[in-house]
Structures are given as structure tokens and as C-alpha cells.
Design a protein around this motif. Structure first.
Motif, PDB file in Angstrom:
ATOM      1  N   GLN A 111       0.822  -1.212   0.000  1.00 54.05           N
ATOM      2  CA  GLN A 111       0.000   0.000   0.000  1.00 54.05           C
ATOM      3  C   GLN A 111       0.858   1.265   0.000  1.00 54.05           C
ATOM      4  N   GLY A 112       1.893   1.245  -0.830  1.00 50.55           N
ATOM      5  CA  GLY A 112       2.746   2.411  -0.993  1.00 50.55           C
ATOM      6  C   GLY A 112       3.882   2.524  -0.005  1.00 50.55           C
ATOM      7  N   LEU A 113       3.963   1.584   0.957  1.00 52.40           N
ATOM      8  CA  LEU A 113       5.014   1.615   1.963  1.00 52.40           C
ATOM      9  C   LEU A 113       5.960   0.436   1.777  1.00 52.40           C
ATOM     10  N   SER A 114       7.258   0.679   1.946  1.00 55.12           N
ATOM     11  CA  SER A 114       8.251  -0.390   1.857  1.00 55.12           C
ATOM     12  C   SER A 114       8.441  -1.010   3.231  1.00 55.12           C
ATOM     13  N   ILE A 115       8.266  -2.325   3.314  1.00 54.44           N
ATOM     14  CA  ILE A 115       8.415  -3.026   4.587  1.00 54.44           C
ATOM     15  C   ILE A 115       9.288  -4.250   4.397  1.00 54.44           C
ATOM     16  N   TYR A 116       9.835  -4.742   5.508  1.00 53.56           N
ATOM     17  CA  TYR A 116      10.542  -6.024   5.481  1.00 53.56           C
ATOM     18  C   TYR A 116       9.568  -7.095   5.940  1.00 53.56           C
ATOM     19  N   ASP A 117       9.431  -8.126   5.130  1.00 51.38           N
ATOM     20  CA  ASP A 117       8.497  -9.205   5.449  1.00 51.38           C
ATOM     21  C   ASP A 117       9.153 -10.173   6.427  1.00 51.38           C
ATOM     22  N   THR A 118       8.652 -10.235   7.657  1.00 51.54           N
ATOM     23  CA  THR A 118       9.205 -11.140   8.666  1.00 51.54           C
ATOM     24  C   THR A 118       8.261 -12.311   8.917  1.00 51.54           C
ATOM     25  N   HIS A 119       7.467 -12.647   7.925  1.00 47.53           N
ATOM     26  CA  HIS A 119       6.576 -13.807   8.017  1.00 47.53           C
ATOM     27  C   HIS A 119       6.966 -14.876   6.997  1.00 47.53           C
ATOM     28  N   MET A 120       7.293 -14.451   5.784  1.00 42.10           N
ATOM     29  CA  MET A 120       7.760 -15.373   4.756  1.00 42.10           C
ATOM     30  C   MET A 120       9.255 -15.599   4.950  1.00 42.10           C
ATOM     31  N   ARG A 121       9.631 -16.845   5.276  1.00 51.99           N
ATOM     32  CA  ARG A 121      11.023 -17.154   5.603  1.00 51.99           C
ATOM     33  C   ARG A 121      11.650 -17.975   4.476  1.00 51.99           C
ATOM     34  N   TYR A 122      12.673 -17.415   3.854  1.00 51.27           N
ATOM     35  CA  TYR A 122      13.273 -18.053   2.686  1.00 51.27           C
ATOM     36  C   TYR A 122      14.354 -19.065   3.060  1.00 51.27           C
ATOM     37  N   PHE A 123      15.079 -18.797   4.119  1.00 50.77           N
ATOM     38  CA  PHE A 123      15.990 -19.797   4.681  1.00 50.77           C
ATOM     39  C   PHE A 123      16.364 -19.366   6.091  1.00 50.77           C
ATOM     40  N   THR A 124      16.904 -20.313   6.846  1.00 47.16           N
ATOM     41  CA  THR A 124      17.285 -20.040   8.231  1.00 47.16           C
ATOM     42  C   THR A 124      18.721 -20.507   8.459  1.00 47.16           C
ATOM     43  N   PHE A 125      19.371 -19.893   9.438  1.00 49.33           N
ATOM     44  CA  PHE A 125      20.727 -20.295   9.785  1.00 49.33           C
ATOM     45  C   PHE A 125      20.992 -19.888  11.223  1.00 49.33           C
ATOM     46  N   PHE A 126      22.124 -20.352  11.763  1.00 42.25           N
ATOM     47  CA  PHE A 126      22.467 -20.062  13.158  1.00 42.25           C
ATOM     48  C   PHE A 126      23.726 -19.213  13.225  1.00 42.25           C
ATOM     49  N   VAL A 127      23.763 -18.331  14.212  1.00 39.31           N
ATOM     50  CA  VAL A 127      24.929 -17.479  14.434  1.00 39.31           C
ATOM     51  C   VAL A 127      25.323 -17.543  15.898  1.00 39.31           C
ATOM     52  N   LYS A 128      26.609 -17.310  16.144  1.00 35.70           N
ATOM     53  CA  LYS A 128      27.120 -17.209  17.507  1.00 35.70           C
ATOM     54  C   LYS A 128      27.925 -15.925  17.650  1.00 35.70           C
ATOM     55  N   PRO A 129      27.999 -15.366  18.872  1.00 29.99           N
ATOM     56  CA  PRO A 129      28.743 -14.117  19.071  1.00 29.99           C
ATOM     57  C   PRO A 129      30.185 -14.206  18.571  1.00 29.99           C
ATOM     58  N   GLY A 130      30.643 -13.146  17.927  1.00 32.55           N
ATOM     59  CA  GLY A 130      32.032 -13.051  17.495  1.00 32.55           C
ATOM     60  C   GLY A 130      32.336 -13.703  16.166  1.00 32.55           C
ATOM     61  N   GLN A 131      31.366 -14.290  15.524  1.00 37.21           N
ATOM     62  CA  GLN A 131      31.626 -15.002  14.276  1.00 37.21           C
ATOM     63  C   GLN A 131      31.789 -14.061  13.093  1.00 37.21           C
ATOM     64  N   LYS A 132      32.524 -14.538  12.089  1.00 40.27           N
ATOM     65  CA  LYS A 132      32.629 -13.877  10.793  1.00 40.27           C
ATOM     66  C   LYS A 132      32.177 -14.891   9.754  1.00 40.27           C
TER      67      LYS A 132
END
Length: 568
Positions: free
Chosen positions: A96-117
């Protein structure tokens, strides 16, 4: 059990293990992800933007990390976390004319830990996903597991969605799903080598999804849900899981009635977060509130004089008489009735909130007491209900023992208070005086000031959460019509404090023609527009005629179309 709800970006993460270790110190550490992303436009609303996000436990909101790419699709993002998280990838959309980030449709998932590159390259069509750098092996293994699971395990909602089931039927269905998942995991990992971390996440998914779903089904079926049901269901799952010798153990005390609720090792797993959130809503649903509540005139007088020092002088005189137990004449009684009408809802809301918090603070288990009491206040903070929180602070500080949780909430609370009271008023926020405006033609006289312009009238109140939530879309709407013959009027009605109104105008950057109307003036405008709820929006043409008393919200495309028509 409890409703699986995705709520309402929180910036503070909760280390649930700290609930068990009061002396531990949480440290945020930066993680960096870079790579290349190419997207495909699948729908007319897709835009070439994307993000990473994970769910925050305290607020139940997604923490969004925008991904800024160059023309070749290259990107690099950094953000701070305190513990491992399951992160998702989402795309941008034009709604409706506004740009939003869709946080319902999930294309892939992954895990992260502190300090990682880390490195993540993604091509949407044909789909290609590659991890590199830290944790690459674990994420590749988990992706392969997820793909296999989608094909090899029946969706837990299959066959029962939208059905009304008994608690026993729900329990059996969820237990069957748990057993099927464990069986799949056992067979899959016999032929697909994986690290302990990956196997643990697969187990947590199997363990916590059925518990959340059982809660969800009980709510949708209209069944009464108790804490005892949550515990009983977990015990049944434990017995079911005992037949699988290769399942990971839980790092919790065996003496706990429901150790499933306090599994620090599962903290970053999305299914575990959903389960904790569901348990919180079970407690909320079971809170006992009085069917009727009231407040004496003396209570009202004390509250208004203490909490609203900017109250009108004639109101203050009557309130002082009430406190002094001086007899009120007919005029004073009429004024006191107006005061009660204006402030009673605020007083009763505070009373109700105190009752709710007191019940959470009486939970015997210290860990569950502290986390649920903190969630209760933190979620009020997330929807800007500072006025409701302030009366609860002392009892919260006194009874919540976990230093980390207490400091986390109080830091966020004080920061928001500081933003509210120290926000600078924008030069484009015009603060108009309505002093002395009276009569049934009040609205007509107001609109007469803006003849020759199209007017978008926003009727709001300082206590109205949806009103304030629509202020950012309203700012974007103003930007679209910048330099054109459109005026935005923000009329604040039925609100107790001019000071709070001014602070919110500054904090929300409400740039336009701002008015604060007292109770009598509010009644006049309400009658003229037939206002039944807040917020209400109206459109007025260049001749001052109200063409739509129930206009669309500022974030809706229809609003832009209607304003453009009036400009022609």
C-alpha cells in the motif's frame, strides 16, 4: 497449553541461562556477515531489498537487520548479540505504498554465535545457498536436514487445522507429531553425519514445536488451559522420548516440575522462543482480575493532583476541596463529574495492571517469576505505555531478584523516558492553541482556517496505541504531498495531559497543525464526526466540506488516491 502468537524490533536479548545464574554477566559481541545476494521478483509487491532477522524473547518482536547491497549484490552487515540465535532471511515488499521487510515469509534459516565472521551467498532463482567462514559446516548440515525434514515429516497442522478438538485429542496429536519427528531424526542422522549442535537443534525443534502447537490448538478450540496442563504434557513427551536413546539431554535440574521451560541450551532456537512466549500467554490468560472496579472521589483527587500537575486551575480548586473533605456545591459537583469522566479510565487501568503484575510476582519459581514479570512490563514498554508502567516500577524492583533481567528492563525503560521528555519539537510541528473554543460549530470554525487546502484530519489520543503506531506511516504520507495544497491536522481528543501530548508530538515528530482539545471540546468534535473509535481519519475538500468522515489510514494506498482526487 498456550497460544502460539507472534507479536510484536526489540534490541535487548535475554540470556535465559542467566536466570539460573544470577551472578553471570552478559556481554554483547559483534557478528559480521558478508556475501552476495540476488533476488527474483515473484509478485507485484516484491522490491529488491532484503534483511536478516531473529525474534527477541522479551518483546516477542523481530529484530531486523537490513541488508544494504551494491549494484552487484555484494553486502556486509554487522550486529551485536549475547548468545546464539536462529536467524531468518526475509525480503522487502511494497504494501500500500510503503516499503516493509516481510518477517513472516522465511526463505531460509541459519544459526549465528557471538564473534563469528560468516559468509552467505544466496541466489533465489534457481535457488543456490552457500555458507562460508565460521559455522559454515553446521549451517550447511542444518539446511540439508531442514530440506529432508520438509519432505519426510508430515506438517503438524495437517488434518487438524480449524478443527475444534478436546484437550485429550490435542495431546495425542501433538505426541504423535513429536514421536514422528524423533523417529525421523534418529533415522536421518544415522546416514547423515552432523555435529552435536545440529543434532541438538533438530531435537529442540521436535521438542518445542508440539508444545506450542498444543497450546495453540487448545486456545483455538476454546479449551481452558492451565499451568498443570503444560507440565503434564511435557511429562508425557518425556516418557515418549525415552524410547529414543540418541536424543540429547536437557541441561536442567531433574527436580523441576517442567524443566522444558528452563532449557538454557535451547535459548537461540526459534521453536523454544515460541514455546516460552506461548507459556507467557497462558499465564496472562489465567490472571484473575476483579469483575468490577471503581475509585472514590478522594482516590481520583489524589491521583490527578499527583500525576497531572498541569491540571486546569478550576479543576485543581475542586480537587483540593475533595481532599480537604469540604462540601461541594452544585457547580463543584458538576466539575468533579467532568474530572472523573476524564481520568477514571486511566486510574482503573493502573489498578488492573497492578493486580496482574502482583499475581506474576507471586509465582513461586524464581526464574519463571522474574522472566514473566519482566516480559509483562517490557511488552508495555514496546507499545509506548510509559504511563502505565511508572506506577508498577517500585513493586517490580522490590520483588524481581534477577539482576540481569531487572537491569535490562530498567535500562530500556529509562532510555525511553529520556527520549520522551527530552525530545526536541520539530520546527514543522505547529502547536496551536484551542483555548476558549466552544460550541457546536467548533470543528466547522477550525476547518475554516484552512480553506483553499485539502485537509487530512487525524483524530488521536495520547493513550491510544494504534493512533501512535500510525504516526510513522503518516509521516510518509506527508512526505508524498510535500509542497502540495494539503494540510495535515492532528487533533488530540479525550486525553488527560497537555504535557504528555507535547512530549509525544516531539517524540513522534508529528509535523503538521497540532491541536489539544479538552473534554467538552472533544465531545463537540466527536459529535460532528460521529467518532466511535480511535484513531479516526477524515478528508476535507478545499471548500471546507467534509467529504469522508471515515477516511482510510495514512498507510493505505486508497488514502493517497483520495487525496489526489481532491487536489484535481
Amino acid at each position: 497449553m498456550l497460544s502460539h502468537l507472534k507479536l510484536f524490533t526489540g534490541s535487548v536479548a535475554l540470556i535465559f541461562g542467566l536466570i539460573l545464574n544470577q551472578n553471570a554477566v552478559a556481554q554483547k559481541t559483534t557478528i559480521t556477515i558478508k556475501g552476495n545476494i540476488h533476488l527474483t521478483k515473484e509478485n507485484e509487491w516484491d522490491i529488491d531489498e532484503c534483511c536478516f532477522y531473529y525474534d527477541d524473547i522479551l518483546s516477542a518482536k523481530p529484530v531486523v537487520i537490513p541488508i544494504r547491497r551494491d549494484t552487484a549484490g555484494n553486502y556486509e552487515v554487522s550486529f551485536s548479540i549475547e548468545h546464539y540465535h536462529q536467524v531468518y532471511f526475509g525480503k522487502g515488499q511494497n504494501r500500500q505504498g510503503l516499503s516493509i521487510y516481510d518477517t513472516h515469509m522465511r526463505y531460509f534459516t541459519f544459526f549465528v554465535k557471538p564473534g563469528q565472521k560468516m559468509g552467505i551467498n544466496f541466489v533465489q532463482t534457481p535457488r543456490k545457498l552457500k555458507f562460508s567462514g565460521d559455522f559454515a559446516m553446521e549451517n550447511q548440515q542444518y539446511q540439508a536436514y531442514e530440506d529432508a525434514r520438509d519432505l519426510g515429516v508430515k506438517n503438524i497442522y495437517q488434518g487438524v487445522i480449524n478443527k475444534k478438538l478436546s484437550p485429550d485429542e490435542i495431546k495425542q496429536h501433538a505426541l504423535n507429531a513429536f514421536k514422528e519427528q524423533l523417529k525421523f531424526n534418529s533415522q536421518y542422522f544415522k546416514t547423515h553425519p552432523a555435529t552435536k549442535f545440529v543434532k541438538d537443534q533438530a531435537y529442540y525443534q521436535a521438542l518445542y514445536e508440539p508444545q506450542s502447537v498444543a497450546i495453540n490448538f487448545n486456545f483455538s478450540s476454546g479449551n481452558n488451559i492451565t499451568e498443570a496442563m503444560v507440565t503434564d504434557f511435557y511429562k508425557a513427551m518425556k516418557m515418549t522420548g525415552n524410547t529414543f536413546a540418541d536424543r540429547p539431554g536437557l541441561s536442567v535440574a531433574a527436580t523441576d516440575a517442567n524443566p522444558s521451560l528452563k532449557n538454557a541450551a535451547a535459548l537461540g532456537n526459534d521453536r523454544y522462543k515460541n514455546f516460552l512466549n506461548s507459556y507467557y500467554f497462558t499465564l496472562q490468560k489465567n490472571l484473575v482480575r476483579p469483575k468490577t472496579m471503581g475509585a472514590s472521589k478522594n482516590e481520583i483527587a489524589t491521583f490527578v493532583l499527583e500525576k497531572h500537575p498541569d491540571v486546569k486551575d478550576d479543576y485543581r480548586a475542586v480537587l483540593n476541596k475533595v481532599q480537604a473533605k469540604t462540601d461541594l456545591d452544585a457547580a463543584d459537583t458538576k466539575t468533579m463529574d467532568k474530572i472523573e469522566q476524564l481520568y477514571i479510565q486511566e486510574i482503573l487501568t493502573i489498578k488492573s495492571n497492578q493486580i496482574a503484575l502482583d499475581q506474576l510476582l507471586e509465582i513461586k519459581d524464581p526464574a519463571l517469576r522474574d522472566i514473566n514479570a519482566t516480559m509483562y512490563l517490557y511488552r508495555k514498554l514496546e507499545i509506548n505505555k510509559l504511563g502505565e508502567i511508572e506506577p508498577l516500577i517500585e513493586s517490580y524492583k522490590k520483588k524481581v531478584q534477577n539482576t540481569y533481567l531487572k537491569n535490562t528492563f530498567l535500562t530500556a525503560y529509562n532510555a525511553q523516558l529520556d527520549r520522551l521528555h527530552n525530545s526536541k519539537l520539530s520546527l514543522l510541528s505547529v502547536m496551536n492553541s484551542a483555548e476558549g473554543w466552544t460550541g457546536p460549530d467548533l470543528l466547522k470554525n477550525l476547518l475554516a482556517k484552512y480553506k483553499g487546502k485539502v485537509v487530512y484530519l487525524d483524530i488521536w489520543a495520547t493513550w491510544c496505541v494504534p493512533c501512535i503506531a500510525n504516526m510513522p506511516p503518516s509521516a510518509k504520507l506527508r512526505e508524498k504531498f510535500k509542497g502540495k495544497d494539503v494540510v495535515f491536522i492532528y487533533a488530540c481528543l479525550n486525553s488527560p495531559s497537555q504535557t504528555n501530548w507535547k512530549n509525544l508530538v516531539a517524540e513522534q515528530k508529528i509535523e503538521g497543525e497540532n491541536y489539544f482539545f479538552d473534554q467538552i471540546q472533544s465531545a463537540s468534535i466527536g459529535k460532528a464526526l460521529n467518532i466511535k473509535a480511535f484513531p479516526t481519519y477524515a478528508l476535507i475538500d478545499k471548500n471546507g466540506n467534509i467529504v469522508n468522515k471515515d477516511a482510510n489510514k495514512p498507510g493505505e494506498l486508497k488514502t493517497i488516491e483520495e487525496i489526489n482526487l481532491l487536489l484535481q
